[in-house]
Design an enzyme around this catalytic site. Structure first.
Site, PDB file in Angstrom:
ATOM      1  N   SER A 265       0.833  -1.204   0.000  1.00 33.04           N
ATOM      2  CA  SER A 265       0.000   0.000   0.000  1.00 33.04           C
ATOM      3  C   SER A 265       0.866   1.251   0.000  1.00 33.04           C
ATOM      4  O   SER A 265       2.080   1.183   0.220  1.00 33.04           O
ATOM      5  CB  SER A 265      -0.902   0.011   1.229  1.00 33.04           C
ATOM      6  OG  SER A 265      -0.122   0.331   2.362  1.00 33.04           O
ATOM      7  N   LYS A 266       0.215   2.380  -0.237  1.00 35.66           N
ATOM      8  CA  LYS A 266       0.895   3.660  -0.255  1.00 35.66           C
ATOM      9  C   LYS A 266       1.599   3.897   1.079  1.00 35.66           C
ATOM     10  O   LYS A 266       2.693   4.415   1.131  1.00 35.66           O
ATOM     11  CB  LYS A 266      -0.145   4.743  -0.501  1.00 35.66           C
ATOM     12  CG  LYS A 266       0.421   6.103  -0.704  1.00 35.66           C
ATOM     13  CD  LYS A 266      -0.657   7.081  -1.069  1.00 35.66           C
ATOM     14  CE  LYS A 266      -0.912   8.097   0.013  1.00 35.66           C
ATOM     15  NZ  LYS A 266       0.250   8.717   0.610  1.00 35.66           N
TER      16      LYS A 266
END
Ligand code: GLU
Length: 511
Positions: A265-266
């Site tokens: 994920s970011k």
């Protein structure tokens, strides 16, 4: 109908934000397959969900794919005979397909308001269940299957808002299909709900628009991320309901966090300091900036090489591939089902390897602007190429060349104190001072090997310690104990610069 041999694949992102590197990997695998099969690669923008639209996201997607060199044959920019390629511009197309399914008994109108649906959800929760609009409960809801015909007619005449839902078979049907990566996959319809196909706002949902467009655009292979695997049975059933041939599916493995568990994920990127987006992205609402591979100095071909290995391998030891070589080597037999762990160190390594594949002249031309930014007028390209060639083994990115070579362009301002303390003593400083005269009077070729012979001869004559002299000379010329071969440095700096630096060191450190 298209020629059966012609592969047509599409990359179908939704412009709901910046494209994640996983999205670029999906585009890449579509591209590799299309090029390998001499097929057509299409970009389709899936922007039917107006609530999730993000300004600038479509331009970002197009720019990112362009930077990567993933060229489309058909798409919103260049057009093509199956356009338009933006679903918002195809709005008119979808309604009749939804109606067709209602007519054939594969779909129905549902009038349930959001309050009614909420109430149903809460009632289920109270019983410890999760609500699903499905074949078991749909006859107790407000829809055209449950309500009397007249009632439905009246509601339609009064323009009461409604959606169109897919009618899952009442019996527990086994839906089976071949996935190019997973082999046989099967689902039971009893586990599926009556998904909305057409919304009250007059727009289709992802499922309807996606299937209709894949059919109309004559897509032969649907290659997408694993997160779409749960949609596969509905899509297969939609193809059946329409009586259309369905494309071949391939669901690519997830990209996992560096620690191996969970989807990348970011936030992982922010935490560990690596980009998860191809280009830098500034959130239009919050102004938050996320790093990009391009701005971090990655070469697009290295980025693609790294992405290709997230889920695929050539079945040999070869790891470094240029894009054309990836096309040649790519095949779905070698794509894994299991999630692929992302390793930021490996990403840097790929860039390092691709950097080493470039000629010194090319690297010099890329390094020139970095020097200009530092306020330095770049030397002639052959000299700069020589410098780059000496230090490139030590760097992964072009801008790191500066840290490794700045002493070629600026004389040291300070001298590493530890080295001074340990080395700058005894007879050596006086000898270093003498070297200015030696270099001044030197009439041989100003070239590393011959200079080395000359200086070594003097060291022997004076019975000095060779290593000790070298350390001090290096200290005087670069300010510390780093850098490539000393005589090569002397050769490149040139006579005037070398004597000037020695004089400065002797004046600063004393003899
Ligand atoms: N619009 C979907 C996405 O954002 C496309 C999924 C598919 O390829 O079917 O990924």
């Amino acid at each position: 109908m298209h020629n059966q041999n012609t592969v047509r694949v599409r990359f179908a992102p939704s412009p709901t934000g910046p494209l994640h590197m996983g999205g670029v990997r999906t585009a890449l695998f579509n591209y590799l397959f299309a090029r390998k099969q001499k097929g057509t690669f299409i970009l389709r923008i899936e922007d039917t969900d107006q609530t999730r639209y993000v300004k600038g996201a479509e331009d970002y997607i197009i720019e990112a794919l362009k930077w990567c060199g993933l060229e489309f044959d058909e798409g919103p920019v260049q057009g093509g005979e199956f356009g338009p390629y933006r679903q918002s511009e195809r709005k008119k197309i979808y309604r009749k397909f939804a109606d067709r399914l209602v007519e054939s008994g594969h779909a129905y109108y549902a009038f349930d308001t959001s309050e009614e649906l909420d109430a149903a959800r809460k009632a289920a929760e109270a019983k410890g269940q999760t609500f699903s609009y499905n074949s078991k409960n749909r006859l107790s809801m407000q829809n055209s299957l449950a309500l009397p015909k007249d009632d439905v007619k009246q509601r339609m005449a009064k323009e009461v808002p409604y959606v169109i839902r897919f009618k899952m078979p009442e019996d527990d049907v086994l839906v089976e299909d071949e996935d190019m990566i997973r082999g046989k996959v099967s689902f039971r319809t009893s586990e599926l709900d009556d998904k909305v196909l057409f919304k009250a706002d007059g727009m289709p949902t992802y499922h309807l628009a996606n299937v209709v467009d894949d059919h109309l655009m004559e897509i032969t292979h649907v290659i997408r991320g694993e997160e779409w695997l749960p949609s596969m049975p509905l899509h297969v059933l939609l193809y059946r309901a329409f009586g259309w041939d369905k494309p071949v599916f391939a669901h690519l493995p997830l990209i996992l966090k560096p620690q191996g568990k969970g989807k990348l994920s970011k936030r992982d990127g922010d935490k560990l300091g690596f980009p998860v987006f191809p280009l830098k992205w500034t959130d239009p609402d919050t102004g938050e900036v996320s790093a990009g591979y391009r701005e971090d100095g990655y070469f697009p071909e290295a980025f693609l090489n790294m992405l290709a290995f997230l889920g695929w391998n050539p079945g040999t030891d070869q790891e470094i591939f240029m894009p054309e070589q990836l096309i040649e080597a790519f095949s779905f037999d070698k794509v894994n089902k299991a999630g692929a762990r992302f390793d930021p160190e490996k990403a840097r390594w790929f860039n390092h390897q691709h950097l080493l594949m470039k000629t010194d002249e090319v690297l010099a031309s890329l390094f020139g602007p970095v020097l200009v930014e530092k306020g330095i007028i770049p030397p002639p390209v052959d000299r700069l190429a020589r410098i780059v060639g000496l230090v490139k083994e030590r760097v992964s990115f072009v801008n790191e060349l500066w840290d490794q070579s700045s002493f070629f362009f600026v004389a040291p301002e300070t001298y590493d104190e530890k080295v001074v303390k340990k080395r700058w003593k005894g007879d050596i400083p006086a000898f270093i001072q003498e070297l200015t005269e030696v270099f001044d009077g030197y009439d041989g070729e100003w070239e590393a090997m011959t200079l080395k012979e000359k200086v070594s001869g003097l060291i022997n004559q004076k019975q000095l310690n060779f290593g000790g002299v070298m350390n001090c000379l290096r200290l005087a010329l670069v300010g510390g104990s780093f850098g490539p071969d000393l005589f090569t440095i002397i050769e490149i700096l040139g006579r005037d610069e070398v004597t000037e630096r020695i004089t400065k060191a002797v004046n600063t450190l004393g003899v």
